[in-house]
Write a protein that holds these residues in place. Structure first.
Motif, PDB file in Angstrom:
ATOM      1  N   GLU A 149       0.839  -1.197   0.000  1.00 24.91           N
ATOM      2  CA  GLU A 149       0.000   0.000   0.000  1.00 24.91           C
ATOM      3  C   GLU A 149       0.873   1.246   0.000  1.00 24.91           C
ATOM      4  O   GLU A 149       1.827   1.355   0.773  1.00 24.91           O
ATOM      5  N   LYS A 150       0.574   2.173  -0.887  1.00 25.92           N
ATOM      6  CA  LYS A 150       1.397   3.371  -1.019  1.00 25.92           C
ATOM      7  C   LYS A 150       1.154   4.317   0.145  1.00 25.92           C
ATOM      8  O   LYS A 150       0.037   4.777   0.365  1.00 25.92           O
ATOM      9  N   ILE A 151       2.219   4.612   0.903  1.00 28.09           N
ATOM     10  CA  ILE A 151       2.134   5.521   2.040  1.00 28.09           C
ATOM     11  C   ILE A 151       2.631   6.890   1.604  1.00 28.09           C
ATOM     12  O   ILE A 151       3.595   6.981   0.840  1.00 28.09           O
ATOM     13  N   PRO A 152       1.978   7.982   2.026  1.00 27.67           N
ATOM     14  CA  PRO A 152       2.486   9.318   1.689  1.00 27.67           C
ATOM     15  C   PRO A 152       3.951   9.446   2.063  1.00 27.67           C
ATOM     16  O   PRO A 152       4.384   8.988   3.127  1.00 27.67           O
ATOM     17  N   HIS A 153       4.694  10.088   1.201  1.00 28.90           N
ATOM     18  CA  HIS A 153       6.150  10.105   1.320  1.00 28.90           C
ATOM     19  C   HIS A 153       6.636  10.569   2.684  1.00 28.90           C
ATOM     20  O   HIS A 153       7.508   9.972   3.288  1.00 28.90           O
ATOM     21  N   PHE A 154       6.048  11.626   3.198  1.00 28.40           N
ATOM     22  CA  PHE A 154       6.572  12.219   4.426  1.00 28.40           C
ATOM     23  C   PHE A 154       6.428  11.262   5.613  1.00 28.40           C
ATOM     24  O   PHE A 154       7.188  11.329   6.561  1.00 28.40           O
ATOM     25  N   PHE A 155       5.460  10.366   5.570  1.00 23.42           N
ATOM     26  CA  PHE A 155       5.197   9.487   6.710  1.00 23.42           C
ATOM     27  C   PHE A 155       5.881   8.135   6.576  1.00 23.42           C
ATOM     28  O   PHE A 155       5.677   7.250   7.398  1.00 23.42           O
ATOM     29  N   GLU A 156       6.683   7.962   5.556  1.00 21.33           N
ATOM     30  CA  GLU A 156       7.321   6.678   5.345  1.00 21.33           C
ATOM     31  C   GLU A 156       8.363   6.411   6.432  1.00 21.33           C
ATOM     32  O   GLU A 156       9.139   7.285   6.808  1.00 21.33           O
ATOM     33  N   LEU A 157       8.389   5.176   6.908  1.00 24.58           N
ATOM     34  CA  LEU A 157       9.496   4.709   7.726  1.00 24.58           C
ATOM     35  C   LEU A 157      10.581   4.194   6.778  1.00 24.58           C
ATOM     36  O   LEU A 157      10.285   3.787   5.661  1.00 24.58           O
ATOM     37  N   PRO A 158      11.836   4.178   7.194  1.00 24.00           N
ATOM     38  CA  PRO A 158      12.423   4.473   8.492  1.00 24.00           C
ATOM     39  C   PRO A 158      12.414   5.969   8.859  1.00 24.00           C
ATOM     40  O   PRO A 158      12.314   6.832   8.006  1.00 24.00           O
ATOM     41  N   SER A 159      12.558   6.178  10.177  1.00 26.92           N
ATOM     42  CA  SER A 159      12.649   7.535  10.719  1.00 26.92           C
ATOM     43  C   SER A 159      14.014   7.711  11.364  1.00 26.92           C
ATOM     44  O   SER A 159      14.501   6.818  12.066  1.00 26.92           O
ATOM     45  N   LEU A 160      14.634   8.871  11.142  1.00 26.49           N
ATOM     46  CA  LEU A 160      15.986   9.147  11.641  1.00 26.49           C
ATOM     47  C   LEU A 160      15.939  10.078  12.839  1.00 26.49           C
ATOM     48  O   LEU A 160      15.038  10.905  12.985  1.00 26.49           O
TER      49      LEU A 160
END
Length: 802
Positions: free
Chosen positions: A558-569
């Motif tokens: 499922e395509k997730i909006p770019h800004f909310f994509e994991l991984p998180s730094l």
């Protein structure tokens, strides 16, 4: 009492693409799919302001970042490939610059490393104020082409510098291009091509390394998520020199924008009505039947008081006495405004620019310190020469304005009297007196400006160029139609006869045939080339230190909006580590992974890789009052670092508990006590060896809350302000929470009441009508305010004192 106090909830009309909390205030910035930028306050999620999209800036916001002091908000635009800096107080665009490719992620960090050499620089940074006058505020202007600068902007532009301590805006693009901008203004490094497309990035606060999350296309066509660490040790090793150079170049960038706005105001001060005389005379030449020249007809009127019927018709029917008077007033007012702008703004800005460039040139001569950063003294000499030429052109414009003002005053005074006599009207005695000197002055003006020779016939079919100022303000590459007459100039004659002075680098070239706009553009290009070299040199020094392929991405996911994509730094400033949190739903859906790497690529971090089992035992009581333990298995929808020791996660129940969603805090402290180490096999992707990763149990305690009646999916947090914002899967439903209120057992209810009273007070103060309000109304004290819980506590104390 449930953990985390909900302080706001809202259904938004448009889906949210990006959201980011302010580091200093209880404010959150949202960007939606229509390109609108919104700023909301924590209390009841009130909207402070909105910035509508425009064709000039762009309509597709792709990333957000706050300056560390919380006064400037940066956002990138995908359709126009631009980065915009916005003033948070007034919702106004202060600065924008283009990018080669669309920006997909950004991070704005502040250097926290202390250095003894920086202390003296911080104290002496404002030395320019001792030698240069303060730049005056620009008058109100309106640029009809950009429709951006609509208020007094000089103060805001100079405020772009912010604090002296170095802060860097890092931008990553979908083509693997990474650029670093000191103070958000000056490009300090261009890292060129990074393998793959950037999805997230973080620069360490000690400037030793830059962490990236990239999506790389492997040889077999599989998209892989990879962790990349770049060694930026040159920036950390030369921190004092980098800070000095970046600060100076940022000063230069703001001064260039100040000069640009000054010239914009000058162009607006010049009015089209000033061309009326030229247009009337051109039309007169094209329609007149007599063979005499216009210059001769005006001279006959001057000497004998006689005029041809054609000239009399031109003066009385087209120009008219009233029109001549209005034209004279317009010319005098316009020229006076332009003259003031040149003297107070253009010349002041040029002097400040010369001062800053001269200091940079002095730095470039200290080769031991600054040569490794790419400072080139020859390029800076060229920039100083270009600024000098611009100053000369501004001074030339002053001379043209001064001469034109005197000429027009004498000419209009004589012509006004002549037209009154044609009408047989009374001529005031003070205007009737005309000396022989005045007559000679008008005659010289007519002979110089009223010739209709073919060589003066321009490309637009206009013979006459009585008005000489407007040609300097045209943004064109063509030569001036009426350049200044330099015959008889003793200085120019002396230069031509001098063999050595003619080619001396001490003398600035004047470009007498070019307009002020042309010389300004030439100056900007030279300075831009001068500023580019350090970015190239520093960019070449950056090397890849770590490359770790994490997991493969399925195309049918499922395509997730770019800004909310994991991984998180996350950058752990105290521990000097880069931290990464991510999930691998296709390999192990009920696990959460955390990777830690030292900001120094050569430093070993114990327990650098771990995972959390997302299973949770919840104590409960059934209907018969019998204690029971329920076992829940979760998958992680989103995870963000709350601070160095805590993760904020959104969890979803397993298939039989799919409707259950939690907002929870996960402590990383348990991972430090883990004895087993994970040995990464080189050349093997992580998801292919994840079975050997050490795993910890999930300990929530009371640090969780069920999100009822909400299909929660994403979260944005700010551990400094102790707030979180949860977003639903449809990107429209938002809930805002204060996270650290469960510690107050007895005062919890009172704090909520006090907070509600405070919220009501702020709403009442905002006046009747919409919730939207300005941050300026809060005063400067609002800038230093604590979180909402602190304000509630102060209110309670004051009530107790009363």
């Amino acid at each position: 009492m449930p953990a985390f106090r909900q302080v706001g909830e809202k259904q938004l009309p448009n889906p949210v693409k990006c959201m980011a909390w302010s580091p200093k205030r209880d404010l959150i910035a949202l960007a939606n799919t229509t390109g609108e930028l919104l700023l909301h306050r924590l209390a009841s999620f009130q909207r402070v302001w909105s910035l509508a999209p425009s064709e000039y800036t762009g309509k597709e916001i792709t990333a957000l970042a706050w300056r560390p002091d919380g006064k400037i908000l940066a956002f990138s635009l995908g359709d126009t490939k631009q980065v915009v800096l916005c003033d948070v107080e007034k919702a106004e665009i202060l600065h924008m610059f283009p990018m080669q490719s669309s920006v997909t992620c950004m991070n704005w960090m502040e250097v926290v490393e202390e250095n003894s050499a920086l202390g003296s620089f911080y104290n002496s940074e404002d030395e320019s104020k001792l030698f240069l006058p303060e730049l005056p505020t620009l008058p109100k202007s309106y640029n009809t082409t950009s429709k951006i600068f609509s208020e007094e902007k000089s103060d805001e532009i100079l405020n772009l510098l912010g604090e002296v301590r170095l802060n860097i805006l890092v931008l990553g693009g979908n083509a693997g291009c990474v650029e670093l901008y000191a103070y958000g203004m000056y490009k300090i490094a261009s890292l060129g091509e990074v393998s793959g497309s950037c999805r997230s990035l973080s620069l360490s606060s000690d400037l030793k390394s830059l962490s990236l999350i990239t999506e790389v296309q492997s040889a077999d066509g599989v998209s892989e998520i990879c962790y990349v660490q770049l060694d930026t040790s040159l920036l950390s090793d030369c921190l004092p020199e980098v800070t000095r150079m970046a600060r100076k170049f940022t000063h230069i960038s703001t001064l260039l924008q100040y000069l640009h706005l000054s010239l914009t105001c000058m162009c607006e001060a010049w009015e089209e009505i000033l061309m009326q005389m030229d247009l009337r005379l051109t039309k007169f030449v094209q329609e007149k039947n007599t063979s005499t020249q216009v210059q001769d007809e005006f001279l006959d009127l001057l000497l004998w008081g006689q005029s041809s019927p054609e000239l009399q018709a031109l003066l009385m029917n087209q120009l008219t006495v009233k029109g001549l008077k209005k034209l004279g007033q317009s010319i005098e007012s316009s020229y006076s405004s332009i003259q003031k702008l040149v003297i107070s703004h253009l010349q002041s800005g040029s002097e400040a620019l010369l001062y800053q460039l001269s200091e940079v040139r002095g730095m470039s001569l200290w080769k031991q310190k600054f040569e490794c950063l790419g400072l080139d003294s020859d390029a800076i000499d060229g920039a100083i020469t270009a600024v000098g030429s611009f100053s000369l052109k501004a001074n030339e414009l002053l001379q043209v304005i001064d001469k034109s003002t005197k000429n027009f005053k004498a000419f209009f005074r004589w012509l006004y009297v002549a037209m009154l006599r044609m009408c047989d009207e009374h001529v005031p005695p003070e205007l009737n007196k005309m000396t022989q000197k005045d007559i000679a002055f008008v005659a010289d003006f007519l002979s110089e400006h009223f010739s209709e020779n073919e060589e003066l016939f321009d490309r637009k079919g206009k013979y006459f160029h009585v008005e000489r100022v407007g040609q300097y303000l045209k943004d064109e590459d063509e030569d001036l139609v009426s350049p200044p007459n330099t015959k008889g100039n003793q200085w120019l004659k002396f230069l031509q006869e001098s063999t050595h002075l003619k080619v001396s680098p001490l003398l600035f070239p004047s470009y007498p045939q070019k307009s002020l706009h042309f010389v300004k553009r030439m100056m900007e290009n030279v300075i831009e080339r001068c500023l580019q070299k350090p970015a190239e040199v520093i960019g070449r020094s950056v090397k890849r230190a770590v490359f770790l392929p994490l997991y493969a991405v399925s195309d049918n996911s499922e395509k997730i909006p770019h800004f909310f994509e994991l991984p998180s730094l996350w950058n752990d400033k105290k521990g000097k580590m880069h931290c990464v949190v991510f999930c691998m739903p296709e390999i192990s859906p009920s696990r959460l992974y955390v990777l830690r790497k030292g900001t120094d690529p050569n430093r070993h971090i114990p327990n650098s890789f771990m995972s959390f089992d997302l299973s949770h035992y919840l104590d409960s009581t059934d209907d018969d009052g019998v204690a029971a333990r329920s076992h829940y298995v979760y998958s992680c929808l989103d995870a963000r670092f709350y601070d160095d020791e805590m993760l904020t996660v959104v969890l979803q129940g397993s298939e039989d508990q799919n409707s259950r969603r939690l907002l929870a805090q996960v402590s990383l402290a348990s991972s430090l006590s883990c004895d087993s180490q994970f040995n990464w096999e080189p050349g093997v992707r992580l998801d292919q060896q994840c079975s050997t990763i050490p795993c910890q149990g999930l300990v929530l305690g009371n640090q969780w809350r069920e999100l009822e009646n909400m299909k929660a999916q994403f979260v944005a947090v700010n551990g400094i302000r102790k707030v979180a914002c949860v977003l639903s899967a449809n990107l429209r439903h938002i809930r805002v929470f204060e996270m650290d209120v469960e510690d107050e057992d007895d005062e919890g209810a009172e704090s909520q009441n006090a907070s509600a009273d405070q919220d009501g007070l702020e709403t009442a103060m905002s006046g009747q009508g919409p919730v939207e309000e300005s941050l300026e109304s809060e005063g400067e004290s609002r800038e230093q305010e604590g979180d909402m819980f602190q304000k509630s506590e102060e209110l309670l104390q004051s009530q107790e004192a009363l």
